[in-house]
Design an enzyme around this catalytic site. Structure first.
Site, PDB file in Angstrom:
ATOM      1  CE  LYS A 150      83.168  76.030  43.713  1.00 32.92           C
ATOM      2  NZ  LYS A 150      82.856  77.432  43.369  1.00 32.92           N
TER       3      LYS A 150
ATOM      4  CG  ASP B  34      79.583  77.951  44.265  1.00 36.63           C
ATOM      5  OD1 ASP B  34      79.864  76.895  44.851  1.00 36.63           O
ATOM      6  OD2 ASP B  34      80.162  78.331  43.226  1.00 36.63           O
TER       7      ASP B  34
ATOM      8  CG  HIS C 250      87.839  75.438  41.829  1.00 31.56           C
ATOM      9  ND1 HIS C 250      87.767  76.786  42.053  1.00 31.56           N
ATOM     10  CD2 HIS C 250      87.049  75.219  40.756  1.00 31.56           C
ATOM     11  CE1 HIS C 250      86.955  77.350  41.169  1.00 31.56           C
ATOM     12  NE2 HIS C 250      86.512  76.417  40.362  1.00 31.56           N
TER      13      HIS C 250
ATOM     14  CE1 TYR D  52      84.958  80.509  40.437  1.00 29.39           C
ATOM     15  CE2 TYR D  52      83.107  80.856  41.919  1.00 29.39           C
ATOM     16  CZ  TYR D  52      83.770  80.073  41.005  1.00 29.39           C
ATOM     17  OH  TYR D  52      83.243  78.861  40.656  1.00 29.39           O
TER      18      TYR D  52
HETATM   19  P1  NDP Z   1      74.871  80.272  34.779  1.00 35.03           P
HETATM   20  O1  NDP Z   1      74.323  79.060  34.108  1.00 35.03           O
HETATM   21  O2  NDP Z   1      74.473  80.544  36.175  1.00 35.03           O
HETATM   22  O3  NDP Z   1      74.511  81.521  33.838  1.00 35.03           O
HETATM   23  C1  NDP Z   1      74.855  82.822  34.216  1.00 35.03           C
HETATM   24  C2  NDP Z   1      74.462  83.763  33.087  1.00 35.03           C
HETATM   25  O4  NDP Z   1      73.041  83.720  32.898  1.00 35.03           O
HETATM   26  C3  NDP Z   1      74.811  85.194  33.342  1.00 35.03           C
HETATM   27  O5  NDP Z   1      75.185  85.758  32.101  1.00 35.03           O
HETATM   28  C4  NDP Z   1      73.503  85.801  33.839  1.00 35.03           C
HETATM   29  O6  NDP Z   1      73.476  87.178  33.539  1.00 35.03           O
HETATM   30  C5  NDP Z   1      72.494  85.027  33.041  1.00 35.03           C
HETATM   31  N1  NDP Z   1      71.206  84.827  33.721  1.00 35.03           N
HETATM   32  C6  NDP Z   1      71.002  84.632  35.041  1.00 35.03           C
HETATM   33  N2  NDP Z   1      69.704  84.422  35.307  1.00 35.03           N
HETATM   34  C7  NDP Z   1      69.062  84.464  34.129  1.00 35.03           C
HETATM   35  C8  NDP Z   1      67.699  84.297  33.766  1.00 35.03           C
HETATM   36  N3  NDP Z   1      66.754  84.050  34.689  1.00 35.03           N
HETATM   37  N4  NDP Z   1      67.377  84.418  32.453  1.00 35.03           N
HETATM   38  C9  NDP Z   1      68.326  84.673  31.532  1.00 35.03           C
HETATM   39  N5  NDP Z   1      69.635  84.836  31.813  1.00 35.03           N
HETATM   40  C10 NDP Z   1      70.005  84.724  33.120  1.00 35.03           C
HETATM   41  O7  NDP Z   1      76.436  80.200  34.571  1.00 35.03           O
HETATM   42  P2  NDP Z   1      77.800  80.192  35.403  1.00 35.03           P
HETATM   43  O8  NDP Z   1      78.773  79.620  34.455  1.00 35.03           O
HETATM   44  O9  NDP Z   1      78.074  81.494  36.039  1.00 35.03           O
HETATM   45  O10 NDP Z   1      77.589  79.114  36.545  1.00 35.03           O
HETATM   46  C11 NDP Z   1      76.938  79.435  37.738  1.00 35.03           C
HETATM   47  C12 NDP Z   1      77.852  79.349  38.930  1.00 35.03           C
HETATM   48  O11 NDP Z   1      78.398  78.037  39.070  1.00 35.03           O
HETATM   49  C13 NDP Z   1      79.107  80.232  38.840  1.00 35.03           C
HETATM   50  O12 NDP Z   1      78.792  81.596  39.033  1.00 35.03           O
HETATM   51  C14 NDP Z   1      79.957  79.603  39.903  1.00 35.03           C
HETATM   52  O13 NDP Z   1      79.508  79.995  41.193  1.00 35.03           O
HETATM   53  C15 NDP Z   1      79.679  78.122  39.656  1.00 35.03           C
HETATM   54  N6  NDP Z   1      80.684  77.513  38.743  1.00 35.03           N
HETATM   55  C16 NDP Z   1      81.562  76.595  39.268  1.00 35.03           C
HETATM   56  C17 NDP Z   1      82.529  75.996  38.491  1.00 35.03           C
HETATM   57  C18 NDP Z   1      83.446  74.982  39.108  1.00 35.03           C
HETATM   58  O14 NDP Z   1      84.435  74.598  38.464  1.00 35.03           O
HETATM   59  N7  NDP Z   1      83.187  74.505  40.300  1.00 35.03           N
HETATM   60  C19 NDP Z   1      82.682  76.332  37.060  1.00 35.03           C
HETATM   61  C20 NDP Z   1      81.683  77.275  36.578  1.00 35.03           C
HETATM   62  C21 NDP Z   1      80.726  77.831  37.402  1.00 35.03           C
HETATM   63  P3  NDP Z   1      73.104  88.298  34.690  1.00 35.03           P
HETATM   64  O15 NDP Z   1      74.111  88.176  35.792  1.00 35.03           O
HETATM   65  O16 NDP Z   1      73.195  89.572  33.945  1.00 35.03           O
HETATM   66  O17 NDP Z   1      71.704  87.965  35.150  1.00 35.03           O
END
Ligand code: NDP
Length: 292
Positions: free
Chosen positions: A84, A50, A117, A55
């Site tokens: 998006k 995604d 988006h 981004y």
């Molecule tokens: P997430 O809920 O995926 O959380 C990501 C965070 O969690 C990062 O800090 C990551 O750190 C950490 N993390 C990942 N795996 C674990 C685990 N197993 N245990 C503990 N911590 C963990 O948040 P996002 O807000 O990034 O949302 C995910 C995706 O959704 C985005 O990346 C994007 O692709 C999409 N999105 C879409 C939006 C829209 O408007 N359409 C808006 C927001 C997000 P690390 O990388 O260090 O593991």
């Protein structure tokens, strides 16, 4: 290998979508790791990525995709790539050119899924515009007709907005990608979408279990005994339990990680199912509190 493949489901337009996607939104540091992350993710079994024009990482993702194809791990048709349309390209005639630019950055001839988006629009300077979402949707329909996007959908749309798209064009969005996690369950919007055959992708699936730079985050914390006890029962982590909870609601979670071990952890959620009691316990945390 230890690769775990996510099952696929059929979208309303007949195309198949893997039910867990790699999230890629992040910092500049994350962006600099994105090519490597795509290599690790595909090795771990991820087949759905995604991204978004917003981004600013489509080039890095494209390089990673070229790597895994060159390495013989996958073919293009094995991957499901979502991108998006950003707010500054909502005019009908700008939609296809904007997608073409994303494709150029990704090094692809088509994306599997192209989403609006957000319903809001702006001009090149970020000044708000009032472009009708139906106009934008007509541009999306054209992108699908041209074969540049196999499936088309929306993100951050509410039921009224989706109703308008359908009433005006008779084309149902294949997907609505929205914020869903323990603190924001979105039951009404999920029911609305699923009743119409619209698949729901759940963004920010870890919710407030991870740090969000917000003053008073709602419970639960990652060490909440309710969560820890459920996780222990299945021999899984709390992160795996909350992803599984979303999957058990027929949602498509989009966990983001650029860490190899956590990437592997987050896709390893297809060998267990939560009981109804556990799902009921998890649903108690819903306080309709969002991040965005
Ligand atoms: P997430 O809920 O995926 O959380 C990501 C965070 O969690 C990062 O800090 C990551 O750190 C950490 N993390 C990942 N795996 C674990 C685990 N197993 N245990 C503990 N911590 C963990 O948040 P996002 O807000 O990034 O949302 C995910 C995706 O959704 C985005 O990346 C994007 O692709 C999409 N999105 C879409 C939006 C829209 O408007 N359409 C808006 C927001 C997000 P690390 O990388 O260090 O593991």
């Amino acid at each position: 290998s230890n690769a775990v493949l996510a099952p696929t489901i059929q979208l309303i337009d007949g195309n198949n979508i893997p039910i867990l996607a790699l999230g890629t939104y992040g910092s500049d540091k994350d962006k600099s790791r994105m090519r490597q992350t795509v290599n690790w993710a595909v090795e771990a079994g991820y087949r759905h990525i995604d991204t978004a024009a917003l981004y600013n990482n489509e080039r890095e993702i494209g390089e990673g995709l070229q790597d895994v194809i060159n390495r013989g791990l996958v073919r293009r048709e094995d991957m499901f790539i979502t991108t998006k349309l950003w707010d500054n390209n909502h005019e009908r005639e700008k939609v296809v050119p904007a997608l073409q630019e994303s494709l150029n950055r990704l090094g692809l001839e088509y994306v599997d899924l192209f989403l609006i988006h957000r319903p809001s629009s702006e001009d090149e300077n970020g000044k708000p515009l009032n472009i009708d979402i139906v106009e934008t949707w007509q541009g999306m329909i054209e992108a699908k007709r041209l074969g540049l996007a196999r499936s088309i959908g929306v993100s951050n749309f509410d039921a009224k907005q989706i109703d308008r798209l359908i009433a005006s064009t008779q084309v149902i969005p294949a997907v609505n990608e929205i914020e869903i996690h323990l603190s924001k369950g979105q039951a009404d919007l999920v029911n609305y979408c699923q009743a119409r055959g619209i698949a729901v992708m759940a963004y920010s699936p870890f919710g407030f279990l991870v740090s969000r730079d917000i003053p008073n985050p709602p419970p639960p914390k990652i060490d909440d005994p309710v969560l820890v006890n459920i996780a222990r029962k299945y021999g899984k982590t709390v992160g795996q339990v909350v992803l599984r909870y979303l999957i058990d609601r027929y949602l498509i979670p989009i966990p983001k990680s650029t860490n190899k071990a956590r990437l592997e952890e987050n896709i390893n959620v297809f060998d267990f199912r939560l009981t109804e009691e556990d799902c009921a316990a998890l649903s108690q945390f819903d306080s309709n509190t969002g991040i965005f």
